[in-house]
Motif scaffolding. Structure first.
Motif, PDB file in Angstrom:
ATOM      1  N   UNK A   1     -11.403  -2.604  -5.769  1.00 54.20           N
ATOM      2  CA  UNK A   1     -11.201  -2.186  -4.379  1.00 54.20           C
ATOM      3  C   UNK A   1      -9.730  -2.401  -4.015  1.00 54.20           C
ATOM      4  N   UNK A   2      -9.140  -1.435  -3.307  1.00 56.24           N
ATOM      5  CA  UNK A   2      -7.730  -1.505  -2.908  1.00 56.24           C
ATOM      6  C   UNK A   2      -7.603  -2.075  -1.500  1.00 56.24           C
ATOM      7  N   UNK A   3      -6.735  -3.082  -1.351  1.00 55.97           N
ATOM      8  CA  UNK A   3      -6.444  -3.698  -0.059  1.00 55.97           C
ATOM      9  C   UNK A   3      -4.993  -3.416   0.293  1.00 55.97           C
ATOM     10  N   UNK A   4      -4.799  -2.855   1.487  1.00 55.79           N
ATOM     11  CA  UNK A   4      -3.457  -2.522   1.953  1.00 55.79           C
ATOM     12  C   UNK A   4      -3.143  -3.311   3.214  1.00 55.79           C
ATOM     13  N   UNK A   5      -1.970  -3.901   3.232  1.00 55.71           N
ATOM     14  CA  UNK A   5      -1.474  -4.564   4.438  1.00 55.71           C
ATOM     15  C   UNK A   5      -0.705  -3.516   5.227  1.00 55.71           C
ATOM     16  N   UNK A   6      -0.936  -3.464   6.529  1.00 56.75           N
ATOM     17  CA  UNK A   6      -0.329  -2.440   7.374  1.00 56.75           C
ATOM     18  C   UNK A   6       0.397  -3.125   8.518  1.00 56.75           C
ATOM     19  N   UNK A   7       1.614  -2.669   8.801  1.00 55.13           N
ATOM     20  CA  UNK A   7       2.394  -3.270   9.892  1.00 55.13           C
ATOM     21  C   UNK A   7       2.082  -2.616  11.236  1.00 55.13           C
ATOM     22  N   UNK A   8       2.817  -3.004  12.279  1.00 59.97           N
ATOM     23  CA  UNK A   8       2.563  -2.533  13.638  1.00 59.97           C
ATOM     24  C   UNK A   8       2.859  -1.046  13.820  1.00 59.97           C
ATOM     25  N   UNK A   9       3.532  -0.428  12.859  1.00 62.46           N
ATOM     26  CA  UNK A   9       3.822   1.006  12.922  1.00 62.46           C
ATOM     27  C   UNK A   9       2.795   1.843  12.157  1.00 62.46           C
ATOM     28  N   UNK A  10       1.846   1.164  11.529  1.00 64.91           N
ATOM     29  CA  UNK A  10       0.849   1.862  10.713  1.00 64.91           C
ATOM     30  C   UNK A  10       1.340   2.123   9.302  1.00 64.91           C
ATOM     31  N   UNK A  11       2.455   1.506   8.907  1.00 64.59           N
ATOM     32  CA  UNK A  11       3.019   1.714   7.578  1.00 64.59           C
ATOM     33  C   UNK A  11       2.448   0.707   6.587  1.00 64.59           C
ATOM     34  N   UNK A  12       2.256   1.172   5.361  1.00 65.76           N
ATOM     35  CA  UNK A  12       1.768   0.299   4.296  1.00 65.76           C
ATOM     36  C   UNK A  12       2.911  -0.594   3.841  1.00 65.76           C
ATOM     37  N   UNK A  13       2.629  -1.890   3.755  1.00 65.82           N
ATOM     38  CA  UNK A  13       3.616  -2.846   3.256  1.00 65.82           C
ATOM     39  C   UNK A  13       3.621  -2.821   1.728  1.00 65.82           C
ATOM     40  N   UNK A  14       4.723  -3.246   1.112  1.00 65.90           N
ATOM     41  CA  UNK A  14       4.868  -3.104  -0.348  1.00 65.90           C
ATOM     42  C   UNK A  14       3.820  -3.822  -1.193  1.00 65.90           C
ATOM     43  N   UNK A  15       3.398  -5.027  -0.820  1.00 64.05           N
ATOM     44  CA  UNK A  15       2.471  -5.785  -1.653  1.00 64.05           C
ATOM     45  C   UNK A  15       1.040  -5.330  -1.389  1.00 64.05           C
ATOM     46  N   UNK A  16       0.370  -4.850  -2.443  1.00 60.85           N
ATOM     47  CA  UNK A  16      -1.004  -4.369  -2.347  1.00 60.85           C
ATOM     48  C   UNK A  16      -1.859  -5.107  -3.370  1.00 60.85           C
ATOM     49  N   UNK A  17      -3.142  -5.203  -3.089  1.00 62.14           N
ATOM     50  CA  UNK A  17      -4.050  -5.955  -3.966  1.00 62.14           C
ATOM     51  C   UNK A  17      -5.220  -5.073  -4.388  1.00 62.14           C
ATOM     52  N   UNK A  18      -5.610  -5.223  -5.655  1.00 62.08           N
ATOM     53  CA  UNK A  18      -6.883  -4.698  -6.154  1.00 62.08           C
ATOM     54  C   UNK A  18      -7.746  -5.925  -6.423  1.00 62.08           C
ATOM     55  N   UNK A  19      -8.926  -5.939  -5.825  1.00 62.11           N
ATOM     56  CA  UNK A  19      -9.854  -7.062  -5.995  1.00 62.11           C
ATOM     57  C   UNK A  19     -11.177  -6.526  -6.507  1.00 62.11           C
ATOM     58  N   UNK A  20     -11.862  -7.322  -7.310  1.00 56.63           N
ATOM     59  CA  UNK A  20     -13.155  -6.905  -7.844  1.00 56.63           C
ATOM     60  C   UNK A  20     -14.161  -6.770  -6.704  1.00 56.63           C
TER      61      UNK A  20
END
Length: 187
Positions: A128-147
């Motif tokens: 599963x892909x986890x995306x961190x999003x800032x106050x502008x709705x932009x994806x932050x660089x560090x992303x995680x794949x978790x089981x």
């Protein structure tokens, strides 16, 4: 043939998604999230949801796998924010820990929401892909794949105040990090 037009391929994709949802649901995630927080309409959010000029492909997906391009606002994010327009507005009411602002002095690097993406890799392999999003709705660089089995834990952690970047030394690094090795379906 396009997967959406191939009934057997679509059936396999639907079965994978149902398996993923049942694993996440078994971890009591539904007790913490409103059903309207799940966006499951493939016509709105699937990899073919954006019509680009003929011959072009949706830059948010490559072969059904979400790209998570840093500093972009993917089509599915825009669609989700249109369906829940007060999502970013309500963040001012959240009790953000003061140490978070000390740790991340740049406002554009501060995670405001978390987006969980069930793309092809999630449905076929359990990652599963986890995306961190800032106050502008932009994806932050560090992303995680978790089981699949541990996906709910990352959601609970975020609801408890833990940002995704707390899993790295360098939140500015453009990386899609796998939290554990092995099989994404392994429980």
């Amino acid at each position: 043939m396009d997967q959406k037009n191939d009934p057997s391929s679509q059936s396999v994709a639907n079965a994978g998604y149902n398996r993923l949802r049942s694993i996440v649901d078994d971890n009591d995630i539904n007790a913490c999230l409103d059903e309207d927080s799940f966006f499951e309409n493939e016509d709105e959010f699937g990899h073919g949801s954006i019509t680009i000029s003929e011959g072009d492909t949706n830059p948010d997906f490559i072969d059904g796998v979400a790209c998570g391009t840093p500093w972009s606002v993917p089509s599915y994010m825009i669609t989700a924010l249109m369906r829940k327009p007060d999502t970013l507005d309500g963040l001012s009411k959240r009790d953000w820990p003061e140490e978070l602002y000390k740790r991340i002095p740049e406002p554009d690097m501060l995670q405001c929401i978390m987006v969980v993406v069930a793309d092809r890799k999630a449905c076929e392999e359990g990652w599963v892909l986890f995306l961190a999003v800032n106050q502008k709705g932009e994806i932050l660089p560090f992303r995680i794949r978790e089981s699949a089995d541990y996906a709910a834990q990352l959601i609970f952690n975020f609801m408890d105040g833990q940002c995704l970047d707390e899993n790295t030394r360098d939140p500015k690094e453009d990386i899609e990090y796998y939290m554990r090795g092995g099989d994404g379906w392994a429980c």
